[in-house]
Design a protein around this motif. Structure first.
Motif, PDB file in Angstrom:
ATOM      1  N   ARG A 157       0.833  -1.203   0.000  1.00 29.76           N
ATOM      2  CA  ARG A 157       0.000   0.000   0.000  1.00 29.76           C
ATOM      3  C   ARG A 157       0.871   1.258   0.000  1.00 29.76           C
ATOM      4  O   ARG A 157       0.582   2.224  -0.716  1.00 29.76           O
ATOM      5  CB  ARG A 157      -0.901  -0.010   1.241  1.00 29.76           C
ATOM      6  N   ASP A 158       1.963   1.244   0.774  1.00 28.39           N
ATOM      7  CA  ASP A 158       2.860   2.400   0.795  1.00 28.39           C
ATOM      8  C   ASP A 158       3.613   2.550  -0.526  1.00 28.39           C
ATOM      9  O   ASP A 158       3.836   3.674  -0.999  1.00 28.39           O
ATOM     10  CB  ASP A 158       3.854   2.269   1.944  1.00 28.39           C
ATOM     11  N   LEU A 159       4.018   1.426  -1.127  1.00 26.72           N
ATOM     12  CA  LEU A 159       4.760   1.490  -2.382  1.00 26.72           C
ATOM     13  C   LEU A 159       3.907   2.067  -3.500  1.00 26.72           C
ATOM     14  O   LEU A 159       4.405   2.835  -4.337  1.00 26.72           O
ATOM     15  CB  LEU A 159       5.259   0.093  -2.766  1.00 26.72           C
ATOM     16  N   ARG A 160       2.642   1.716  -3.543  1.00 21.80           N
ATOM     17  CA  ARG A 160       1.767   2.231  -4.598  1.00 21.80           C
ATOM     18  C   ARG A 160       1.583   3.735  -4.514  1.00 21.80           C
ATOM     19  O   ARG A 160       1.239   4.375  -5.509  1.00 21.80           O
ATOM     20  CB  ARG A 160       0.409   1.543  -4.534  1.00 21.80           C
ATOM     21  N   ARG A 161       1.812   4.303  -3.349  1.00 22.46           N
ATOM     22  CA  ARG A 161       1.659   5.753  -3.170  1.00 22.46           C
ATOM     23  C   ARG A 161       2.994   6.492  -3.254  1.00 22.46           C
ATOM     24  O   ARG A 161       3.032   7.711  -3.083  1.00 22.46           O
ATOM     25  CB  ARG A 161       1.015   6.033  -1.813  1.00 22.46           C
ATOM     26  N   ASN A 162       4.075   5.759  -3.473  1.00 27.14           N
ATOM     27  CA  ASN A 162       5.409   6.357  -3.498  1.00 27.14           C
ATOM     28  C   ASN A 162       5.805   6.651  -4.944  1.00 27.14           C
ATOM     29  O   ASN A 162       6.002   5.726  -5.734  1.00 27.14           O
ATOM     30  CB  ASN A 162       6.413   5.398  -2.856  1.00 27.14           C
ATOM     31  N   PRO A 163       5.942   7.919  -5.328  1.00 29.90           N
ATOM     32  CA  PRO A 163       6.303   8.223  -6.717  1.00 29.90           C
ATOM     33  C   PRO A 163       7.690   7.716  -7.097  1.00 29.90           C
ATOM     34  O   PRO A 163       7.935   7.406  -8.267  1.00 29.90           O
ATOM     35  CB  PRO A 163       6.226   9.756  -6.774  1.00 29.90           C
ATOM     36  N   LEU A 184       7.160   4.141  -8.145  1.00 32.31           N
ATOM     37  CA  LEU A 184       6.449   4.040  -9.417  1.00 32.31           C
ATOM     38  C   LEU A 184       7.367   4.387 -10.585  1.00 32.31           C
ATOM     39  O   LEU A 184       7.365   3.698 -11.620  1.00 32.31           O
ATOM     40  CB  LEU A 184       5.230   4.962  -9.400  1.00 32.31           C
ATOM     41  N   LEU A 185       8.171   5.444 -10.432  1.00 31.37           N
ATOM     42  CA  LEU A 185       9.066   5.848 -11.512  1.00 31.37           C
ATOM     43  C   LEU A 185      10.131   4.784 -11.762  1.00 31.37           C
ATOM     44  O   LEU A 185      10.386   4.401 -12.914  1.00 31.37           O
ATOM     45  CB  LEU A 185       9.715   7.182 -11.168  1.00 31.37           C
ATOM     46  N   SER A 186      10.764   4.299 -10.697  1.00 32.86           N
ATOM     47  CA  SER A 186      11.804   3.288 -10.871  1.00 32.86           C
ATOM     48  C   SER A 186      11.221   1.987 -11.405  1.00 32.86           C
ATOM     49  O   SER A 186      11.854   1.308 -12.226  1.00 32.86           O
ATOM     50  CB  SER A 186      12.524   3.043  -9.546  1.00 32.86           C
ATOM     51  N   LEU A 198      14.638   1.883  -6.442  1.00 29.47           N
ATOM     52  CA  LEU A 198      13.683   0.843  -6.092  1.00 29.47           C
ATOM     53  C   LEU A 198      14.027   0.221  -4.740  1.00 29.47           C
ATOM     54  O   LEU A 198      13.141  -0.009  -3.901  1.00 29.47           O
ATOM     55  CB  LEU A 198      13.670  -0.234  -7.173  1.00 29.47           C
ATOM     56  N   GLY A 199      15.306  -0.049  -4.519  1.00 31.99           N
ATOM     57  CA  GLY A 199      15.713  -0.603  -3.233  1.00 31.99           C
ATOM     58  C   GLY A 199      15.439   0.337  -2.074  1.00 31.99           C
ATOM     59  O   GLY A 199      15.008  -0.091  -0.997  1.00 31.99           O
ATOM     60  N   ASP A 200      15.680   1.631  -2.275  1.00 30.11           N
ATOM     61  CA  ASP A 200      15.389   2.606  -1.218  1.00 30.11           C
ATOM     62  C   ASP A 200      13.898   2.655  -0.908  1.00 30.11           C
ATOM     63  O   ASP A 200      13.495   2.749   0.260  1.00 30.11           O
ATOM     64  CB  ASP A 200      15.884   3.994  -1.632  1.00 30.11           C
ATOM     65  N   ALA A 201      13.058   2.606  -1.942  1.00 31.49           N
ATOM     66  CA  ALA A 201      11.609   2.637  -1.729  1.00 31.49           C
ATOM     67  C   ALA A 201      11.136   1.384  -0.999  1.00 31.49           C
ATOM     68  O   ALA A 201      10.298   1.463  -0.091  1.00 31.49           O
ATOM     69  CB  ALA A 201      10.887   2.780  -3.065  1.00 31.49           C
ATOM     70  N   VAL A 202      11.669   0.228  -1.373  1.00 35.72           N
ATOM     71  CA  VAL A 202      11.302  -1.014  -0.689  1.00 35.72           C
ATOM     72  C   VAL A 202      11.772  -0.993   0.758  1.00 35.72           C
ATOM     73  O   VAL A 202      11.058  -1.443   1.668  1.00 35.72           O
ATOM     74  CB  VAL A 202      11.890  -2.220  -1.442  1.00 35.72           C
ATOM     75  N   ARG A 203      12.946  -0.452   1.009  1.00 36.85           N
ATOM     76  CA  ARG A 203      13.446  -0.358   2.377  1.00 36.85           C
ATOM     77  C   ARG A 203      12.533   0.508   3.227  1.00 36.85           C
ATOM     78  O   ARG A 203      12.171   0.149   4.355  1.00 36.85           O
ATOM     79  CB  ARG A 203      14.853   0.219   2.374  1.00 36.85           C
ATOM     80  N   ASP A 204      12.132   1.667   2.694  1.00 41.75           N
ATOM     81  CA  ASP A 204      11.240   2.548   3.459  1.00 41.75           C
ATOM     82  C   ASP A 204       9.898   1.902   3.726  1.00 41.75           C
ATOM     83  O   ASP A 204       9.285   2.131   4.784  1.00 41.75           O
ATOM     84  CB  ASP A 204      11.036   3.862   2.688  1.00 41.75           C
ATOM     85  N   ALA A 205       9.416   1.076   2.793  1.00 39.59           N
ATOM     86  CA  ALA A 205       8.103   0.442   2.961  1.00 39.59           C
ATOM     87  C   ALA A 205       8.155  -0.716   3.949  1.00 39.59           C
ATOM     88  O   ALA A 205       7.173  -0.980   4.650  1.00 39.59           O
ATOM     89  CB  ALA A 205       7.578  -0.032   1.614  1.00 39.59           C
ATOM     90  N   LEU A 206       9.280  -1.427   4.006  1.00 36.66           N
ATOM     91  CA  LEU A 206       9.373  -2.600   4.863  1.00 36.66           C
ATOM     92  C   LEU A 206       9.884  -2.295   6.264  1.00 36.66           C
ATOM     93  O   LEU A 206       9.788  -3.148   7.146  1.00 36.66           O
ATOM     94  CB  LEU A 206      10.295  -3.645   4.228  1.00 36.66           C
ATOM     95  N   ASP A 207      10.407  -1.101   6.490  1.00 37.08           N
ATOM     96  CA  ASP A 207      10.955  -0.753   7.801  1.00 37.08           C
ATOM     97  C   ASP A 207       9.860  -0.128   8.658  1.00 37.08           C
ATOM     98  O   ASP A 207       9.438   1.006   8.383  1.00 37.08           O
ATOM     99  CB  ASP A 207      12.123   0.218   7.651  1.00 37.08           C
ATOM    100  N   PRO A 208       9.378  -0.794   9.711  1.00 34.91           N
ATOM    101  CA  PRO A 208       8.327  -0.204  10.546  1.00 34.91           C
ATOM    102  C   PRO A 208       8.770   1.065  11.243  1.00 34.91           C
ATOM    103  O   PRO A 208       7.928   1.900  11.605  1.00 34.91           O
ATOM    104  CB  PRO A 208       8.015  -1.332  11.552  1.00 34.91           C
ATOM    105  N   LYS A 209      10.071   1.236  11.492  1.00 30.29           N
ATOM    106  CA  LYS A 209      10.536   2.431  12.191  1.00 30.29           C
ATOM    107  C   LYS A 209      10.361   3.701  11.361  1.00 30.29           C
ATOM    108  O   LYS A 209      10.372   4.806  11.911  1.00 30.29           O
ATOM    109  CB  LYS A 209      12.007   2.258  12.547  1.00 30.29           C
TER     110      LYS A 209
END
Length: 326
Positions: free
Chosen positions: A56-62, A65-67, A313-324
């Protein structure tokens, strides 16, 4: 004030007319929530998982989406390069050497009279193939070794830690120059094997730390107390909760492996002609960069955009998977 009797089976709700009626436990809960309120955290009353929240967070992260669009385009031209690039990347005409952009050659020609546009498109296949296969090999080998060492501990863990320290001390580029210089094969497999050989310690250390942290949780101790086997605990309880850091590091490393392949090919120890690679084209265009800068600009730009897309893409996935970071 007298103590109210405890109602284990139902609840009392006012009727609005001065009376009362008995409700079942589920009906009283529904009345308290309201008629349209969901019963769980997700749709249809299902609780949301870390994966669903991350998606859900990734779909809202531009940035994601761009990467993702750039990577999907790279995958498409890697599978079907002839769909957008005419002719063969090995078809060259010395009469057109270093010519600028023209009909059928929007990026111009290189020093051998080859179509730079066609070679740039076909070069994506090599880069994506090497990056994906190297990442899969590194991810599987590093995750298995690091996960087993982190779970069992003892001398296997100490041996793995000392082994990874040895591999971390080897310079990657220098190691590639030494190991690949004696290889005569002109396929991608020696390059992929070299990346797996020197790349697994990083993933192994990440997986080891994740497993050590996950095995301390109460649900793992409960599964062990109930008699679950080590393989079941690892696969069903620890692995799903320890894989997120591995995915993040592997995604970012994929762009690094693409850049490393281009570097080794540029130095002459990676892929060699007649293979088509961005590193080979950059190396061939470097001597005459003043006369034909376009031959160097386009493969270099494609390489930079590709590496940047995977890092983003890796940075976006990291931000989405890190609860902190929520």
């Amino acid at each position: 004030m007298p103590e109210q009797p405890y109602e284990p089976e139902g609840a009392i709700a006012g009727t609005g007319m001065g009376g009362a009626m008995d409700l079942g436990a589920s009906e009283a809960t529904t009345l308290e929530r309201g008629p349209g309120a969901p019963s769980g955290g997700g749709p249809a009353g299902r609780p949301r998982s870390l994966g669903s929240d991350a998606w859900r967070d990734l779909r809202r992260n531009p940035v994601f989406l761009l990467s993702a669009l750039v990577i999907l385009f790279l995958v498409f031209i890697s599978l079907w390069p002839s769909a957008i690039a005419p002719g063969s990347p090995l078809s060259c005409d010395l009469a057109k050497s270093q010519d600028g952009p023209g009909p059928g050659a929007p990026f111009g020609y290189d020093g051998q009279g080859c179509n730079v546009y066609t070679r740039t498109v076909y070069g994506a296949r090599t880069s994506v193939t090497v990056g994906v296969l190297a990442t899969l090999g590194v991810g599987v080998l590093g995750s298995v070794l690091g996960g087993l060492a982190g779970y069992f501990g003892g001398w296997p863990d100490a041996l793995l830690s000392r082994t990874t320290d040895i591999f971390f001390a080897i310079p990657v580029v220098l190691g590639g120059l030494v190991l690949l210089s004696v290889v005569t094969s002109n396929t991608v497999w020696p390059v992929i094997g070299f990346m797996v050989l020197l790349g697994w310690p990083q993933i192994s250390r990440i997986a080891r730390g994740s497993v050590i942290g996950a095995r301390q949780h109460d649900y793992v101790q409960a599964a062990r107390a109930l008699g679950a086997s080590d393989s079941r605990i690892l696969l069903r309880h620890i692995a799903p909760n320890a894989v997120a850091p591995v995915i993040v590091v592997a995604t970012i490393a994929l762009g690094t492996y693409i850049s490393l392949e281009a570097t080794l090919s540029y130095l002459g120890v990676g892929l060699k002609p007649p293979s088509v690679s961005w590193g080979i084209d950059i190396s061939a265009a470097s001597p005459y960069v003043r006369n034909a800068p376009h031959a160097l600009l386009w493969p270099s730009g494609a390489l930079a955009v590709t590496v940047l897309a995977f890092i983003m893409l890796g940075d976006a996935v990291r931000d989405a998977l890190d609860p902190k970071l929520r």
